[in-house]
Design a protein around this motif. Structure first.
Motif, PDB file in Angstrom:
ATOM      1  N   UNK A 304       0.860  -1.175   0.000  1.00  0.00           N
ATOM      2  CA  UNK A 304       0.000   0.000   0.000  1.00  0.00           C
ATOM      3  C   UNK A 304       0.901   1.230   0.000  1.00  0.00           C
ATOM      4  N   UNK A 305       0.742   2.118  -0.998  1.00  0.00           N
ATOM      5  CA  UNK A 305       1.587   3.310  -1.108  1.00  0.00           C
ATOM      6  C   UNK A 305       0.746   4.530  -0.761  1.00  0.00           C
ATOM      7  N   UNK A 306       1.142   5.216   0.298  1.00  0.00           N
ATOM      8  CA  UNK A 306       0.388   6.360   0.801  1.00  0.00           C
ATOM      9  C   UNK A 306       1.233   7.624   0.653  1.00  0.00           C
ATOM     10  N   UNK A 307       0.627   8.682   0.135  1.00  0.00           N
ATOM     11  CA  UNK A 307       1.304   9.976   0.030  1.00  0.00           C
ATOM     12  C   UNK A 307       1.229  10.680   1.383  1.00  0.00           C
ATOM     13  N   UNK A 308       2.399  11.048   1.913  1.00  0.00           N
ATOM     14  CA  UNK A 308       2.472  11.641   3.252  1.00  0.00           C
ATOM     15  C   UNK A 308       3.098  13.031   3.139  1.00  0.00           C
ATOM     16  N   UNK A 309       2.389  14.054   3.598  1.00  0.00           N
ATOM     17  CA  UNK A 309       2.938  15.409   3.585  1.00  0.00           C
ATOM     18  C   UNK A 309       4.194  15.494   4.436  1.00  0.00           C
ATOM     19  N   UNK A 310       5.169  16.241   3.985  1.00  0.00           N
ATOM     20  CA  UNK A 310       6.441  16.371   4.681  1.00  0.00           C
ATOM     21  C   UNK A 310       6.331  17.409   5.782  1.00  0.00           C
ATOM     22  N   UNK A 311       5.506  17.095   6.786  1.00  0.00           N
ATOM     23  CA  UNK A 311       5.314  17.967   7.941  1.00  0.00           C
ATOM     24  C   UNK A 311       5.354  17.105   9.200  1.00  0.00           C
ATOM     25  N   UNK A 312       5.703  17.689  10.347  1.00  0.00           N
ATOM     26  CA  UNK A 312       5.830  16.910  11.578  1.00  0.00           C
ATOM     27  C   UNK A 312       4.532  16.198  11.957  1.00  0.00           C
ATOM     28  N   UNK A 313       4.662  14.956  12.429  1.00  0.00           N
ATOM     29  CA  UNK A 313       3.532  14.218  12.977  1.00  0.00           C
ATOM     30  C   UNK A 313       2.722  13.407  11.992  1.00  0.00           C
ATOM     31  N   UNK A 314       3.011  13.544  10.683  1.00  0.00           N
ATOM     32  CA  UNK A 314       2.175  12.870   9.699  1.00  0.00           C
ATOM     33  C   UNK A 314       2.346  11.336   9.736  1.00  0.00           C
ATOM     34  N   UNK A 315       3.573  10.868   9.879  1.00  0.00           N
ATOM     35  CA  UNK A 315       3.763   9.420   9.955  1.00  0.00           C
ATOM     36  C   UNK A 315       3.110   8.838  11.200  1.00  0.00           C
ATOM     37  N   UNK A 316       3.245   9.551  12.326  1.00  0.00           N
ATOM     38  CA  UNK A 316       2.598   9.078  13.548  1.00  0.00           C
ATOM     39  C   UNK A 316       1.092   8.985  13.386  1.00  0.00           C
ATOM     40  N   UNK A 317       0.500   9.993  12.727  1.00  0.00           N
ATOM     41  CA  UNK A 317      -0.953   9.969  12.495  1.00  0.00           C
ATOM     42  C   UNK A 317      -1.335   8.807  11.589  1.00  0.00           C
ATOM     43  N   UNK A 318      -0.513   8.558  10.548  1.00  0.00           N
ATOM     44  CA  UNK A 318      -0.792   7.450   9.628  1.00  0.00           C
ATOM     45  C   UNK A 318      -0.784   6.121  10.371  1.00  0.00           C
ATOM     46  N   UNK A 319       0.251   5.886  11.186  1.00  0.00           N
ATOM     47  CA  UNK A 319       0.326   4.620  11.914  1.00  0.00           C
ATOM     48  C   UNK A 319      -0.811   4.497  12.916  1.00  0.00           C
ATOM     49  N   UNK A 320      -1.134   5.617  13.566  1.00  0.00           N
ATOM     50  CA  UNK A 320      -2.230   5.576  14.524  1.00  0.00           C
ATOM     51  C   UNK A 320      -3.550   5.206  13.873  1.00  0.00           C
ATOM     52  N   UNK A 321      -3.826   5.761  12.698  1.00  0.00           N
ATOM     53  CA  UNK A 321      -5.094   5.467  12.035  1.00  0.00           C
ATOM     54  C   UNK A 321      -5.106   4.056  11.453  1.00  0.00           C
ATOM     55  N   UNK A 322      -3.947   3.555  11.021  1.00  0.00           N
ATOM     56  CA  UNK A 322      -3.887   2.155  10.605  1.00  0.00           C
ATOM     57  C   UNK A 322      -4.194   1.239  11.786  1.00  0.00           C
ATOM     58  N   UNK A 323      -3.684   1.614  12.965  1.00  0.00           N
ATOM     59  CA  UNK A 323      -3.985   0.835  14.156  1.00  0.00           C
ATOM     60  C   UNK A 323      -5.467   0.849  14.484  1.00  0.00           C
ATOM     61  N   UNK A 324      -6.087   2.016  14.344  1.00  0.00           N
ATOM     62  CA  UNK A 324      -7.535   2.111  14.593  1.00  0.00           C
ATOM     63  C   UNK A 324      -8.320   1.235  13.625  1.00  0.00           C
ATOM     64  N   UNK A 325      -7.769   1.063  12.407  1.00  0.00           N
ATOM     65  CA  UNK A 325      -8.433   0.221  11.408  1.00  0.00           C
ATOM     66  C   UNK A 325      -8.127  -1.263  11.603  1.00  0.00           C
ATOM     67  N   UNK A 326      -7.290  -1.567  12.582  1.00  0.00           N
ATOM     68  CA  UNK A 326      -6.947  -2.963  12.843  1.00  0.00           C
ATOM     69  C   UNK A 326      -5.955  -3.528  11.841  1.00  0.00           C
ATOM     70  N   UNK A 327      -5.159  -2.650  11.209  1.00  0.00           N
ATOM     71  CA  UNK A 327      -4.206  -3.073  10.187  1.00  0.00           C
ATOM     72  C   UNK A 327      -2.806  -3.109  10.792  1.00  0.00           C
TER      73      UNK A 327
END
Length: 374
Positions: A304-327
């Motif tokens: 899965x290829x996700x476009x992530x803005x180059x700003x602080x906290x974006x990767x953490x938010x991505x991982x957190x939401x994947x966790x919420x989705x049970x992925x």
């Protein structure tokens, strides 16, 4: 036990007891020291370099040697060209200890010691398949061996209790012990480690004379294939020299394959030329499919290829939401395009989780650049 001898349990209690002496306080030796001291094991460090030794001790990899030390296990972690000498010296100095080494070549020191007439009853060669591009005690990490194979080379004279001691060392640092003969080990690392180093170095050497404009186009592919080219030349001269025959066998076969592809591309419209190229790429696909995945499993994942803005906290938010989705994220690679204000997070997930991940992330406003099978 020809495959994984034992699996590491979830408990934190060490399997080893007594004192472990580590000779060589560089990356591997100091990392072993950190992992064992974290389990409360008494670790003694020795090194011919006083500054390296003091640095490893200051970082907490172990303590300085004392005259009354009586180690039950000695780990030799020195350059390949002096490994046999140090093994012989440690066997002689500590007649009650089992001695192992972590050199990346196993047959050459065994042959050298045998030719010298050294009693190898208490010696068991081993090799953790772990490392970093940077060496020295300052780069050592307690988690360096977690989940990594640790080859143990026994022979007909190896006593079961001594074998268990070396396997317990591997398990205590989080590795997975695997039994091989020295010959099997050296043939295996030739194709999986030593030749890849040569190939990566040769490819990276082409970049030294490349135009700056060309280097600006470098993406993750060239970075992946040249990452290990940053390794120390002095060490690899020793490793490749000690394992020359198996390495040459693979390099000769690879050179023949390269010549075949080169000849096909000299006349790409000639009959059969495209088939040669296609078969080369397909055979590479087959080889990649055989590589074990996470935790040594032969499982294939979806990408899965996700476009992530180059700003602080974006990767953490991505991982957190994947966790919420049970992925569960099985693997991750990051790539940045030159001049772009975003990166691409290439995330490997279980096939059953791909659709839910794509739909769930899109609902949360993430831009999906692609979803493919690895």
């Amino acid at each position: 036990m020809s495959d994984t001898a034992r699996t590491n349990g979830n408990g934190n209690a060490p399997r080893l007891s007594g004192t472990v002496r580590i000779v060589g306080a560089g990356l591997l030796g100091a990392s072993i020291g950190h992992a064992l001291t974290a389990k409360g094991i008494d670790v003694v460090l020795a090194d011919t370099s006083p500054s390296q030794l003091r640095l490893a001790i200051d970082y907490g990899a172990g303590r300085a040697a004392r005259d009354d030390d009586a180690p039950s296990l000695i780990v030799v972690s020195v350059p390949p060209d002096v490994t046999a000498d140090v093994i012989a010296a440690e066997l002689d100095r500590f007649p009650a200890a089992v001695v192992t080494d972590v050199a990346s070549v196993k047959l050459e020191p065994f042959r050298t010691l045998t030719e010298r007439g050294v009693d190898l009853t208490r010696y068991i060669g081993s090799h953790p398949l772990a490392g970093r591009e940077r060496g020295g005690a300052i780069s050592a990490r307690a988690d360096l061996f977690i989940g990594r194979p640790w080859v143990v080379c026994r022979d007909e004279e190896t006593r079961p209790a001594d074998l268990a001691l070396v396997e317990d060392l591997a398990l205590d640092v989080g590795a997975m012990p695997i039994e091989m003969t020295p010959e099997e080990h050296d043939r295996s690392v030739a194709i999986t480690s030593h030749v890849p180093q040569v190939v990566a170095s040769l490819l990276a050497a082409r970049l030294a004379s490349a135009d700056e404009d060309a280097l600006r186009l470098a993406g993750q592919g060239v970075r992946d294939t040249t990452r290990i080219a940053a390794s120390a030349p002095e060490l690899w001269v020793q490793i490749l020299g000690a394992n020359a025959a198996p390495v040459v066998e693979v390099l000769d076969a690879l050179a023949a394959d390269l010549a075949t592809v080169s000849n096909a591309l000299r006349a790409p419209d000639a009959p059969g030329a495209r088939r040669v190229v296609a078969e080369t790429i397909r055979q590479g696909n087959d080889g990649v499919e055989r590589l074990p995945g996470k935790h040594g499993q032969n499982r294939r994942f979806e990408q899965l290829v996700v476009m992530v803005d180059d700003t602080p906290g974006q990767l953490g938010r991505l991982f957190g939401e994947l966790g919420e989705l049970g992925v569960n994220v099985e693997d991750l690679r990051l790539e940045h395009s030159p001049g772009a204000q975003f990166g691409l997070a290439e995330i490997s997930v279980a096939p059953a989780a791909l659709l839910g991940a794509v739909e769930g992330l899109q609902e949360r406003g993430w831009r999906i650049a692609g979803a493919t099978n690895e």
